[in-house]
Design a protein around this motif. Structure first.
Motif, short mmCIF file in Angstrom:
data_model
loop_
_atom_site.label_atom_id
_atom_site.label_comp_id
_atom_site.label_asym_id
_atom_site.label_seq_id
_atom_site.Cartn_x
_atom_site.Cartn_y
_atom_site.Cartn_z
N ARG A 26 0.83 -1.21 0.00
CA ARG A 26 0.00 0.00 0.00
C ARG A 26 0.87 1.25 0.00
N ILE A 33 -13.99 4.47 0.83
CA ILE A 33 -12.83 5.28 1.25
C ILE A 33 -12.82 5.43 2.76
N ASP A 38 -11.84 2.12 4.49
CA ASP A 38 -10.39 1.87 4.36
C ASP A 38 -9.59 2.76 5.30
N ALA A 39 -9.94 4.05 5.35
CA ALA A 39 -9.21 4.98 6.22
C ALA A 39 -9.38 4.61 7.69
N PRO A 86 -8.47 6.25 -5.23
CA PRO A 86 -8.85 5.79 -3.89
C PRO A 86 -7.67 5.65 -2.93
N LYS A 87 -6.51 5.25 -3.42
CA LYS A 87 -5.35 5.11 -2.53
C LYS A 87 -4.95 6.47 -1.97
N THR A 110 -7.78 8.02 0.29
CA THR A 110 -7.77 7.36 1.59
C THR A 110 -6.65 7.93 2.45
N GLN A 111 -5.49 8.19 1.83
CA GLN A 111 -4.37 8.75 2.58
C GLN A 111 -4.69 10.14 3.11
N VAL A 169 -6.67 9.50 6.18
CA VAL A 169 -5.78 8.96 7.21
C VAL A 169 -4.99 10.09 7.87
#
Length: 192
Positions: free
Chosen positions: A19, A46, A49-50, A80-81, A84-85, A88
């Motif tokens: 990831r 999203i 995942d977060a 999405p990656k 999501t970050q 986060v």
């Protein structure tokens, strides 16, 4: 049973390393002038995942983590990656701002063709001066050794590549704490 736990731990570490590698590659693409790879994604995915990525940090800090995601939200076009970050980073800042027993809430609502992701905490709060500088690289209100001042700068850069906005301010409901709000366009005619 010990071997099974060790195997799960190794698999989790490998997944996180993969990831992180994907996020770094995506960030490097943006830094080189490339565009984010956009997919139509349901906001709940999203958010889930977060939350999964930060839950252990909240548990360790003794901070409650809550979510309030409206039903029937439109999808958003995002990487999405990377997105999501963004969440986060906002959630970890909220956790760090709270004392044990504090609370952070991730709220997602849609309005006027946009989807808003708000992280609201009851931590120490933020001054208007610090809020104005919060997304500048290397600016941090954390104690030395506790933060680099890059999390919000990276989040802001990702949000801008999604034609969105990031706003950080003291809570407007009269309570102590901070609200970080990201808004991006909804995909027209789409709903969960």
């Amino acid at each position: 049973q010990g071997d099974e736990r060790a195997s799960r731990a190794v698999a989790a570490i490998a997944d996180q390393a993969d990831r992180i590698g994907k996020i770094i590659r995506a960030l490097l693409t943006l830094a080189r002038g490339g565009k984010a790879t956009l997919e139509h994604v349901r906001p709940a995915i999203i958010v889930n995942d977060a939350l999964e990525l930060v839950r252990h940090r909240f548990e360790q800090a003794g901070v409650s983590l809550k979510e309030n995601v409206d039903r029937d939200l439109p999808t958003v076009a995002c990487d999405p990656k990377l997105f999501t970050q963004v969440l986060v980073n906002l959630l970890l800042n909220a956790c760090d701002a709270c004392e044990a027993g504090g609370t952070a809430l991730l709220r997602v609502v849609a309005s006027d063709g946009r989807v808003g992701f708000s992280v609201i905490d009851d931590g120490q709060g933020i001054s208007p001066e610090d809020a104005a500088r919060a997304a500048q690289p290397f600016f941090t209100t954390k104690a030395p050794g506790k933060g680099t001042g890059l999390g919000l700068a990276i989040a802001n850069e990702i949000v801008q590549h999604h034609n969105g906005t990031l706003r950080i301010a003291a809570r407007t409901d009269g309570k102590r704490g901070t609200e970080a709000r990201v808004e991006i366009a909804a995909v027209e005619g789409s709903h969960e």
